[in-house]
Each structure stands twice: as C-alpha cells, then as structure tokens.
Scaffold this motif. Structure first.
Motif, PDB file in Angstrom:
ATOM      1  N   LEU A 124      -0.539 164.736 -75.259  1.00  0.00           N
ATOM      2  CA  LEU A 124      -1.289 163.221 -76.171  1.00  0.00           C
ATOM      3  C   LEU A 124      -1.942 162.475 -75.020  1.00  0.00           C
ATOM      4  N   SER A 182      -1.364 156.478 -73.942  1.00  0.00           N
ATOM      5  CA  SER A 182      -1.051 155.363 -74.565  1.00  0.00           C
ATOM      6  C   SER A 182      -0.404 155.788 -75.948  1.00  0.00           C
ATOM      7  N   ALA A 183      -1.284 157.133 -76.650  1.00  0.00           N
ATOM      8  CA  ALA A 183      -0.579 157.315 -77.762  1.00  0.00           C
ATOM      9  C   ALA A 183       0.875 157.802 -77.543  1.00  0.00           C
ATOM     10  N   ASP A 187       3.406 154.887 -77.209  1.00  0.00           N
ATOM     11  CA  ASP A 187       3.637 154.043 -78.565  1.00  0.00           C
ATOM     12  C   ASP A 187       4.292 155.056 -79.514  1.00  0.00           C
ATOM     13  N   ARG A 188       3.904 156.666 -79.513  1.00  0.00           N
ATOM     14  CA  ARG A 188       4.711 157.225 -80.367  1.00  0.00           C
ATOM     15  C   ARG A 188       6.281 157.488 -79.931  1.00  0.00           C
TER      16      ARG A 188
END
Length: 318
Positions: free
Chosen positions: A222, A225-226, A229-230
């Motif tokens: 990933l 940032s993804a 956040d996840r």
C-alpha cells in the motif's frame, strides 16, 4: 511464522477464576457490575438474553458463545425480561444455579465463567481485542468451555497449567472464529485484512527492527498514506503506536520473566542502549524498568493471599 493473535493471548497469561452451570426458567434477570474481569458464556440449550451496557441486547440460543475480554455492567435474563420482584438464584442439588422458577424444565442452560489475565500489560493487550465476541454454532467452543468447567472443578495434578493452556486455546478459538465477522477496531479486525496482516506479522516477527511507516506500508503493498489511514481505522491505533505498545508489552514480559539485563531487554525490543530504552520505558509505563520489576513482584506477593472480591449482582425474577 509468528502468530500475532496467539502471542497476545499467551502474553495475557489467562487463568481460571471460576465457572459454573446456570439455568433459568420463567421470567428472570440478573445484573452484574464488574471491574473489567474477562467473562465468557456458552449456551448449552434453550434461549436467553444478554444486554451489555451501551450495546443492543443479544438473543442467545443453543450453540452460542460469548466472550467479553473486559466485562463491566451487563444483564443476563430470560428471553422476555421480567418486570416484577427481585429473587436470588437457587443452588440445585446437582450444583447447577437456577434463576427464576425453581420447578419444571429450564428454558435455558449455559456454562458461564470468569478468568483472570495476569499480564502486567493486560489493559493494553485487551484493548487490541474486540470488546465483545459473539460466535454462533461453533461446537469446538462449547467443547472447550466444558473442558475448562470440568478441569476447574477437579483437583488433579498440574490443574493450574492445564487450565491456563485450555483458556489460551479457548480465547484463540473464540477470537479466530470471530475474525471474519468482527467490525470492531482491533487486532482481530486487522488480521482479517490480508494486507494489514502482513505488516502486523512482521512487526511481531521482528520487533527490534527499526521500522518506519514507509517500510510497513511496502510490506502491505500500500502507499504510505493509504496504509496509515487503513491501519489506524482498522486496528484503532496508528502503526507506530501499535509497534511501541507491542515492544513495551514484550519488554514488561522479559523484565519479569527472563533473568537478563536491562541492556539485553533493550536490544530485543529495538533500542540501541539501556539508557535510551529506560527513558522510553519510563515515559510509557510511568516508572523505570527496575522499579517496575520490583513493584510488580511486590504486588504479586501481596495479592497472592487475597481472594478476588465477588461481583455485585442484582436479581429479579418471577
């Protein structure tokens, strides 16, 4: 491969407090006010109701298993809760506890129990688990609960060791069974996400490695940032917060269990020196490693002869 869920449960150091068979007939209700003890319940036959404060009531049926890793206020009752007078439970001749009507067949029969978590970091580890686990139709769980109940009533050699292992298996099986259906933030939810699970596993496999969010994100395939956040949304804490908490949980366990120096503990959990580790540990725990070890051992000695205070309960029934 390291199994993060098994590691967390093992570090919790579960022990059996007590278990019993309880049944109910007619309309009945019992409310318990707890202080965060782990509670579990397996429904053997019939139906009942469990209402945990702040959550919609659960209708329980035969084959259901419920685990509350840190129980506070909850109410168990008949399917239709009573509105009448209070009545205390009755101890039957076979050792069963009966709620509500004393004569006739039971409308529900279940094994209920409490356990303890001996880990000095229990609150952190419990925070990684779902607040409530409700699993339906998993026969293995009912069988494990029955084994725990049988062993807790017997006085066989190595009873404490057997109970600890059975409880570890019971907790892992319950959490594993709930892993695909849980929507609550926490470790179980994170491990159900294949990409996040890859990052969680490498943190557990190599806690001493100087991980960065970017490196962990690459392991999860990933973007930075993804991934951040996840992970935060799914596990409930930021990646580096999770890593710090896990390192400190390991450090506490090493300090109390292994005859090694503070410097060796520091090395095993990813710190370059004993002094750097001591500063971080003191900031996180509130006391230096040596003071923590001394105070924890002193509390264990002081508590060894003190029985757990029974919970407060209020009964109603008709």
């Amino acid at each position: 491969m390291i199994d993060p869920l098994a590691e967390v449960v093992t570090l919790l150091q579960p022990g059996a407090l007590f278990s019993k068979v309880a049944s109910g007939a007619g309309r009945w209700s019992v409310r318990r006010s707890e202080a965060g003890r782990p509670f579990y319940c397996a429904v053997l036959e019939g139906t009942g109701r469990l209402a945990v404060d702040g959550r919609p009531p659960l209708l329980l049926e035969a084959g259901d298993f419920v685990l509350i890793p840190a129980a506070f206020d909850f109410t168990a009752s008949s399917r239709e809760p009573p509105t009448g007078n209070r009545k205390s439970p009755h101890a039957m001749r076979d050792g069963e506890t009966r709620h509500g009507r004393l004569t006739g067949p039971a409308d529900v029969r279940m094994i209920i129990g409490y356990c303890t978590f001996a880990s000095p970091d229990a609150s952190l580890l419990v925070s990684l688990l779902p607040q409530l686990v409700h699993v339906r139709g998993v026969a293995r769980l009912s069988a494990l609960v029955q084994l725990v109940a049988d062993e807790s009533r017997a006085q066989r050699p190595a009873r404490a060791v057997v109970l600890a292992r059975l409880l570890e298996v019971l907790l892992i099986e319950a959490l594993r069974s709930a892993s695909t259906t849980s929507t609550q933030p926490g470790l179980v939810h994170g491990l159900a996400d294949d990409q996040l699970a890859a990052a969680i596993r490498i943190m557990h496999e190599h806690p001493a490695k100087p991980w960065t969010v970017a490196q962990l994100a690459r392991s999860a395939a990933l973007s930075r940032s993804a991934f951040f956040d996840r992970f935060t949304r799914t596990v409930g804490v930021a990646p580096m917060t999770y890593l710090l908490g896990w390192r400190m949980a390991l450090a506490k366990d090493l300090i109390l269990r292994a005859p090694i120096s503070v410097g060796e503990v520091a090395r095993r959990v990813g710190y370059s020196s004993a002094s750097t580790f001591s500063v971080a540990f003191t900031r996180y725990v509130g006391e230096p490693p040596t003071t923590f070890a001394r105070n924890t051992n002193a509390r264990a000695v002081a508590d060894s002869g003190v029985k757990a205070r029974p919970s407060r309960a209020q009964y109603t029934g008709s």
